[in-house]
Design a protein around this motif. Structure first.
Motif, PDB file in Angstrom:
ATOM      1  N   ALA A  82       0.836  -1.205   0.000  1.00  9.77           N
ATOM      2  CA  ALA A  82       0.000   0.000   0.000  1.00  9.77           C
ATOM      3  C   ALA A  82       0.872   1.258   0.000  1.00  9.77           C
ATOM      4  O   ALA A  82       0.609   2.206  -0.753  1.00  9.77           O
ATOM      5  CB  ALA A  82      -0.930   0.002   1.211  1.00  9.77           C
ATOM      6  N   LEU A  83       1.907   1.257   0.805  1.00  6.38           N
ATOM      7  CA  LEU A  83       2.824   2.405   0.840  1.00  6.38           C
ATOM      8  C   LEU A  83       3.487   2.608  -0.512  1.00  6.38           C
ATOM      9  O   LEU A  83       3.508   3.717  -1.051  1.00  6.38           O
ATOM     10  CB  LEU A  83       3.895   2.205   1.914  1.00  6.38           C
ATOM     11  N   TYR A  84       4.061   1.541  -1.042  1.00  5.95           N
ATOM     12  CA  TYR A  84       4.784   1.631  -2.305  1.00  5.95           C
ATOM     13  C   TYR A  84       3.900   2.178  -3.423  1.00  5.95           C
ATOM     14  O   TYR A  84       4.258   3.141  -4.099  1.00  5.95           O
ATOM     15  CB  TYR A  84       5.348   0.264  -2.701  1.00  5.95           C
ATOM     16  N   HIS A  85       2.740   1.582  -3.613  1.00  7.27           N
ATOM     17  CA  HIS A  85       1.880   1.982  -4.726  1.00  7.27           C
ATOM     18  C   HIS A  85       1.369   3.415  -4.570  1.00  7.27           C
ATOM     19  O   HIS A  85       1.271   4.148  -5.557  1.00  7.27           O
ATOM     20  CB  HIS A  85       0.731   0.994  -4.906  1.00  7.27           C
ATOM     21  N   ASN A  86       1.072   3.820  -3.355  1.00  5.27           N
ATOM     22  CA  ASN A  86       0.603   5.195  -3.152  1.00  5.27           C
ATOM     23  C   ASN A  86       1.721   6.209  -3.304  1.00  5.27           C
ATOM     24  O   ASN A  86       1.497   7.309  -3.807  1.00  5.27           O
ATOM     25  CB  ASN A  86      -0.091   5.328  -1.794  1.00  5.27           C
ATOM     26  N   ILE A  87       2.928   5.861  -2.897  1.00  3.98           N
ATOM     27  CA  ILE A  87       4.069   6.757  -3.085  1.00  3.98           C
ATOM     28  C   ILE A  87       4.373   6.908  -4.571  1.00  3.98           C
ATOM     29  O   ILE A  87       4.555   8.019  -5.073  1.00  3.98           O
ATOM     30  CB  ILE A  87       5.304   6.259  -2.299  1.00  3.98           C
ATOM     31  N   VAL A  88       4.425   5.801  -5.291  1.00  3.69           N
ATOM     32  CA  VAL A  88       4.686   5.842  -6.737  1.00  3.69           C
ATOM     33  C   VAL A  88       3.617   6.684  -7.433  1.00  3.69           C
ATOM     34  O   VAL A  88       3.928   7.544  -8.271  1.00  3.69           O
ATOM     35  CB  VAL A  88       4.734   4.418  -7.337  1.00  3.69           C
ATOM     36  N   ASP A  89       2.366   6.461  -7.087  1.00  4.92           N
ATOM     37  CA  ASP A  89       1.274   7.199  -7.704  1.00  4.92           C
ATOM     38  C   ASP A  89       1.395   8.703  -7.444  1.00  4.92           C
ATOM     39  O   ASP A  89       1.238   9.518  -8.357  1.00  4.92           O
ATOM     40  CB  ASP A  89      -0.070   6.674  -7.185  1.00  4.92           C
ATOM     41  N   ALA A  90       1.690   9.079  -6.215  1.00  3.07           N
ATOM     42  CA  ALA A  90       1.788  10.500  -5.869  1.00  3.07           C
ATOM     43  C   ALA A  90       2.982  11.175  -6.540  1.00  3.07           C
ATOM     44  O   ALA A  90       2.863  12.282  -7.064  1.00  3.07           O
ATOM     45  CB  ALA A  90       1.880  10.668  -4.353  1.00  3.07           C
ATOM     46  N   ILE A  91       4.129  10.509  -6.548  1.00  3.38           N
ATOM     47  CA  ILE A  91       5.331  11.077  -7.174  1.00  3.38           C
ATOM     48  C   ILE A  91       5.095  11.263  -8.674  1.00  3.38           C
ATOM     49  O   ILE A  91       5.478  12.276  -9.254  1.00  3.38           O
ATOM     50  CB  ILE A  91       6.561  10.178  -6.920  1.00  3.38           C
ATOM     51  N   SER A  92       4.435  10.298  -9.280  1.00  7.89           N
ATOM     52  CA  SER A  92       4.123  10.393 -10.709  1.00  7.89           C
ATOM     53  C   SER A  92       3.045  11.444 -10.975  1.00  7.89           C
ATOM     54  O   SER A  92       3.166  12.233 -11.916  1.00  7.89           O
ATOM     55  CB  SER A  92       3.650   9.038 -11.237  1.00  7.89           C
ATOM     56  N   LYS A  93       2.005  11.448 -10.167  1.00  3.43           N
ATOM     57  CA  LYS A  93       0.890  12.374 -10.349  1.00  3.43           C
ATOM     58  C   LYS A  93       1.351  13.825 -10.345  1.00  3.43           C
ATOM     59  O   LYS A  93       0.907  14.631 -11.160  1.00  3.43           O
ATOM     60  CB  LYS A  93      -0.148  12.158  -9.245  1.00  3.43           C
ATOM     61  N   TYR A  94       2.249  14.161  -9.419  1.00  5.50           N
ATOM     62  CA  TYR A  94       2.707  15.545  -9.301  1.00  5.50           C
ATOM     63  C   TYR A  94       4.034  15.786 -10.012  1.00  5.50           C
ATOM     64  O   TYR A  94       4.617  16.857  -9.908  1.00  5.50           O
ATOM     65  CB  TYR A  94       2.768  15.954  -7.829  1.00  5.50           C
ATOM     66  N   ASN A  95       4.507  14.764 -10.734  1.00  5.82           N
ATOM     67  CA  ASN A  95       5.680  14.891 -11.601  1.00  5.82           C
ATOM     68  C   ASN A  95       6.913  15.455 -10.877  1.00  5.82           C
ATOM     69  O   ASN A  95       7.511  16.436 -11.332  1.00  5.82           O
ATOM     70  CB  ASN A  95       5.336  15.738 -12.839  1.00  5.82           C
ATOM     71  N   PHE A  96       7.287  14.829  -9.772  1.00  6.18           N
ATOM     72  CA  PHE A  96       8.481  15.234  -9.046  1.00  6.18           C
ATOM     73  C   PHE A  96       9.690  14.581  -9.717  1.00  6.18           C
ATOM     74  O   PHE A  96      10.216  13.574  -9.257  1.00  6.18           O
ATOM     75  CB  PHE A  96       8.386  14.838  -7.569  1.00  6.18           C
ATOM     76  N   THR A  97      10.118  15.179 -10.806  1.00  6.35           N
ATOM     77  CA  THR A  97      11.185  14.606 -11.618  1.00  6.35           C
ATOM     78  C   THR A  97      12.498  14.501 -10.858  1.00  6.35           C
ATOM     79  O   THR A  97      13.265  13.574 -11.087  1.00  6.35           O
ATOM     80  CB  THR A  97      11.399  15.423 -12.906  1.00  6.35           C
ATOM     81  N   GLU A  98      12.742  15.431  -9.955  1.00  6.08           N
ATOM     82  CA  GLU A  98      13.990  15.389  -9.177  1.00  6.08           C
ATOM     83  C   GLU A  98      14.036  14.121  -8.315  1.00  6.08           C
ATOM     84  O   GLU A  98      15.065  13.467  -8.220  1.00  6.08           O
ATOM     85  CB  GLU A  98      14.107  16.641  -8.302  1.00  6.08           C
ATOM     86  N   LEU A  99      12.916  13.760  -7.727  1.00  5.20           N
ATOM     87  CA  LEU A  99      12.855  12.530  -6.931  1.00  5.20           C
ATOM     88  C   LEU A  99      12.966  11.298  -7.809  1.00  5.20           C
ATOM     89  O   LEU A  99      13.651  10.341  -7.469  1.00  5.20           O
ATOM     90  CB  LEU A  99      11.552  12.456  -6.132  1.00  5.20           C
ATOM     91  N   MET A 100      12.282  11.320  -8.956  1.00  2.97           N
ATOM     92  CA  MET A 100      12.335  10.168  -9.859  1.00  2.97           C
ATOM     93  C   MET A 100      13.760   9.966 -10.365  1.00  2.97           C
ATOM     94  O   MET A 100      14.243   8.841 -10.424  1.00  2.97           O
ATOM     95  CB  MET A 100      11.357  10.354 -11.015  1.00  2.97           C
ATOM     96  N   GLY A 101      14.431  11.045 -10.712  1.00  2.00           N
ATOM     97  CA  GLY A 101      15.801  10.957 -11.203  1.00  2.00           C
ATOM     98  C   GLY A 101      16.792  10.526 -10.140  1.00  2.00           C
ATOM     99  O   GLY A 101      17.810   9.923 -10.439  1.00  2.00           O
ATOM    100  N   ALA A 102      16.474  10.810  -8.883  1.00  2.00           N
ATOM    101  CA  ALA A 102      17.371  10.467  -7.782  1.00  2.00           C
ATOM    102  C   ALA A 102      17.227   9.017  -7.335  1.00  2.00           C
ATOM    103  O   ALA A 102      17.954   8.549  -6.470  1.00  2.00           O
ATOM    104  CB  ALA A 102      17.119  11.406  -6.594  1.00  2.00           C
ATOM    105  N   GLY A 103      16.280   8.293  -7.913  1.00  2.00           N
ATOM    106  CA  GLY A 103      16.093   6.895  -7.554  1.00  2.00           C
ATOM    107  C   GLY A 103      15.198   6.680  -6.347  1.00  2.00           C
ATOM    108  O   GLY A 103      15.181   5.611  -5.757  1.00  2.00           O
TER     109      GLY A 103
END
Length: 121
Positions: A93-114
Motif C-alpha cells: 500500500a505504501l509503495y503503490h501510493n508513493i509511486v502514484d503520488a510522485i508520478s501524479k505531481y511529476n516530481f522529476t527530481e525525486l524520480m531521477g534520484a532513484g
C-alpha cells in the motif's frame, strides 16, 4: 526533503509496524536531504472501520511544498491478518501510493534520484 509518517488505527500491530518504519523515514530523510521539492512528504496510514468511509487521497500544496499521502486501509481486513501479512500488505500500500503520488505531481527530481527504486520490494 523530509519524510514523516503518522498512523491512525485501533490495531496495536499496525502501531508496532509504524515503529518499524521510523528508521526507514530517517534513512530516506537523510538520503534525500538535498531535494527541496517537495520539502515534506507526509504519509498518514488510517486503518479504521469501513463505516467511517474514509478515502485515500493525495494532495500537494505548492506554497508549502508539502505532499500529503493519506492512505485508508480496511480495519476488518487487517484485523484478520497475521502481523507478517499486515507488514506485507502495508508495504504494498505504501509503495503503490508513493509511486502514484510522485508520478501524479511529476516530481522529476525525486524520480531521477532513484527515490521510487528505494521503495521497491
Amino acid at each position: 526533503m523530509e519524510l514523516s509518517l503518522n498512523v491512525d488505527t485501533y490495531l496495536h500491530s499496525i502501531l508496532s509496524l509504524r515503529d518499524e518504519l521510523d528508521s526507514v523515514c530517517e534513512r530516506v530523510t537523510e538520503k534525500y536531504d538535498t531535494i527541496d521539492t517537495p520539502a515534506v512528504i507526509g504519509i498518514a496510514l488510517r486503518c479504521l472501520p469501513e463505516d467511517i468511509e474514509r478515502k485515500t487521497f493525495k494532495r500537494y500544496d505548492k506554497k508549502d511544498r508539502y505532499l500529503t499521502i493519506d492512505i485508508s486501509l480496511s480495519y476488518k481486513k487487517y484485523k484478520s491478518l497475521l502481523k507478517v501479512e499486515q507488514r506485507h500488505e502495508l508495504g504494498h500500500a505504501l509503495y503503490h501510493n508513493i509511486v502514484d503520488a510522485i508520478s501524479k505531481y511529476n516530481f522529476t527530481e525525486l524520480m531521477g534520484a532513484g527515490f521510487i527504486k528505494d521503495f521497491e520490494i
